[in-house]
Each structure stands twice: as C-alpha cells, then as structure tokens.
Design a protein around this motif. Structure first.
Motif, PDB file in Angstrom:
ATOM      1  N   GLN A  86       0.832  -1.204   0.000  1.00 39.22           N
ATOM      2  CA  GLN A  86       0.000   0.000   0.000  1.00 39.22           C
ATOM      3  C   GLN A  86       0.865   1.251   0.000  1.00 39.22           C
ATOM      4  N   GLU A  87       1.955   1.251   0.768  1.00 43.05           N
ATOM      5  CA  GLU A  87       2.900   2.364   0.763  1.00 43.05           C
ATOM      6  C   GLU A  87       4.008   2.074  -0.244  1.00 43.05           C
ATOM      7  N   PRO A  88       4.420   3.035  -1.061  1.00 41.90           N
ATOM      8  CA  PRO A  88       5.441   2.793  -2.083  1.00 41.90           C
ATOM      9  C   PRO A  88       6.793   2.349  -1.533  1.00 41.90           C
ATOM     10  N   LEU A  89       7.150   2.754  -0.286  1.00 38.58           N
ATOM     11  CA  LEU A  89       8.399   2.314   0.351  1.00 38.58           C
ATOM     12  C   LEU A  89       9.631   2.643  -0.495  1.00 38.58           C
ATOM     13  N   THR A 136      10.784  12.495  -2.017  1.00 37.68           N
ATOM     14  CA  THR A 136       9.890  13.239  -1.133  1.00 37.68           C
ATOM     15  C   THR A 136       9.200  14.394  -1.847  1.00 37.68           C
ATOM     16  N   GLY A 140       1.742  11.511  -4.569  1.00 35.35           N
ATOM     17  CA  GLY A 140       1.446  10.124  -4.198  1.00 35.35           C
ATOM     18  C   GLY A 140       1.361   9.213  -5.404  1.00 35.35           C
ATOM     19  N   ARG A 143       4.924   8.596  -6.788  1.00 39.39           N
ATOM     20  CA  ARG A 143       5.662   7.634  -5.952  1.00 39.39           C
ATOM     21  C   ARG A 143       5.190   6.217  -6.225  1.00 39.39           C
ATOM     22  N   ALA A 144       3.878   6.057  -6.377  1.00 41.44           N
ATOM     23  CA  ALA A 144       3.333   4.728  -6.651  1.00 41.44           C
ATOM     24  C   ALA A 144       3.846   4.193  -7.983  1.00 41.44           C
ATOM     25  N   GLY A 167      -5.940   4.045  -0.359  1.00 39.59           N
ATOM     26  CA  GLY A 167      -5.451   5.372  -0.007  1.00 39.59           C
ATOM     27  C   GLY A 167      -5.469   6.361  -1.152  1.00 39.59           C
TER      28      GLY A 167
END
Length: 227
Positions: A86-89, A136, A140, A143-144, A167
């Motif tokens: 779920q988070e790109p990390l 950063t 979103g 990043r994905a 999300g």
C-alpha cells in the motif's frame, strides 16, 4: 509443467492453529487473481508465505510452485516474485534513478547500461527527466508509479499486490490500477491481489478467492469454518 503460480493446500499456522482454510489455486500468466476476506484472516501472511518472507513465528503448509518449480526452502531473492505494498516504500536517501537502479537485476552490468534502462523505464511511464528528483518531492501517484517501475525492473516472474491501490482517490485509483494491470498482462505475470475493494476485484477480472477464517480444527487436522 504448469505455467503460472500454483498454490497447493497452502495455509499458515500460528501456535499450532491455522489462520485460514488451506488454499489451492493456479494463477495463469497474465492473470490477476484476487484474495479477499475479513481483517485478521491472514491475507498479508499468505503473501509473505508465497514470497518467502514469512515471520518465523508462523509455520507454512502446502506447496508454492512457479512455472512448475517448487519454491520450498528458497530465500526471497531467489524466488523471482515481486511485491507491491500500500505504501510505495521508496528509499528517501536515494534519487528516483537510485531507487529504480536498486531494482535492476545484478546480471545487467555497466553503469551506462543500467542508467539507460532506468531512463527507458521512466520514459515509458511518462516520467522523463525524473532521474534526479528526490522521492519526497513526488506526488502520491508519482511515488506509486516509481514503486511499480522498480518492481518490474527486477524482472519478476510473478507479482503480489498487497492493497497497493488503497489510499488513492477514485480517479487516481483507477488510473494506477490500469497501469499495473496493463503491465501484468503485457509481461504475462501471474498476479495475486489482496484487496478490500470489490471494484479492484472486478477490474482484475480473474479468479476471486475468499479466505475463510478457521474456527476449529479436528484432531486429524481437518478444519471447520465459522457458521
């Protein structure tokens, strides 16, 4: 030999108790199978079992095969299975190019060749000129997309998706989902998607599996789902 990702009687135990009923499923190349179920059923544990990252507190059952090859005993890096969370990390201390280069297979040698592969991937994702960007500073959705590119650059033979679309707003979710599923089909990757969203399962278009929590087990290992 059966092409694709095959699960045969796969289950996970914690302190001797199965989390979910044994699962048997074959996901063909380019197909996206969806796993749904209540929270706490063990969906993420199932993905960890498949990719060889199961917590030592758990015990694995059954067999996982990729293109007919039994993956038992192989470490995560040897299984050639990519995973998206779920988070790109993304690594905050690396540029976009550095993050993507991290995913490149070791067999691709030479700084110029690796840099060229990164540029090609960014161009294909409409992210030309992003090589030096700080992760950063990305949106979103950007990043994905970088996380997807990094996973695909590792040249996996199967893909696991652990709610990577959660999300995102509805429009971004649909666009990102299309990008991922298009890559899956073009690369003929057998893919297993974990989601709570029925629209994800509908868009995937493949088999739908509901993990069933185990309420009780008999002395011979038989299982019973709750009523």
């Amino acid at each position: 030999m059966t092409a694709g990702l095959t699960l045969s009687g796969v289950a996970a135990r914690l302190h001797g108790r199965r989390l979910f009923a044994p699962l048997s499923l074959t996901v063909a190349p380019g197909q996206v199978a969806t796993v749904m179920g209540p929270s706490g059923t063990g969906k993420s544990t199932l993905l960890a079992l498949i990719c060889g990252a199961l917590d030592p507190a758990f015990e694995a059952e059954g067999r996982v095969l990729l293109d007919g090859r039994d993956l038992a005993g192989l470490p995560t890096e040897a299984r050639q299975i990519g995973i998206l969370f779920q988070e790109p990390l993304l690594f905050p201390h690396l540029s976009v190019a550095g993050n993507l280069a991290f995913g490149l297979p070791p067999a691709l040698r030479g700084r110029q060749a690796r840099a060229a592969r990164v540029r090609e991937a960014l161009a294909a994702a409409d992210l030309d000129g992003f090589e030096k960007r700080d992760p950063t500073t990305l949106s979103g959705g950007q990043r994905a997309r970088i996380a997807v590119l990094r996973t695909l650059l590792s040249e996996p033979r199967a893909l696991l998706l652990d709610e990577p679309f959660a999300g995102l707003d509805a429009a971004a979710r649909g666009r990102f989902r299309d990008i991922v599923f298009d890559a899956v089909r073009r690369r003929a990757l057998p893919t297993l998607l974990v989601t709570h969203d029925g629209s994800d399962a509908e868009a995937a278009g493949g088999p739908l599996v509901h993990l069933e929590p185990v309420a009780a087990e008999g002395p011979n290992g038989s299982w019973k789902s709750p009523m």
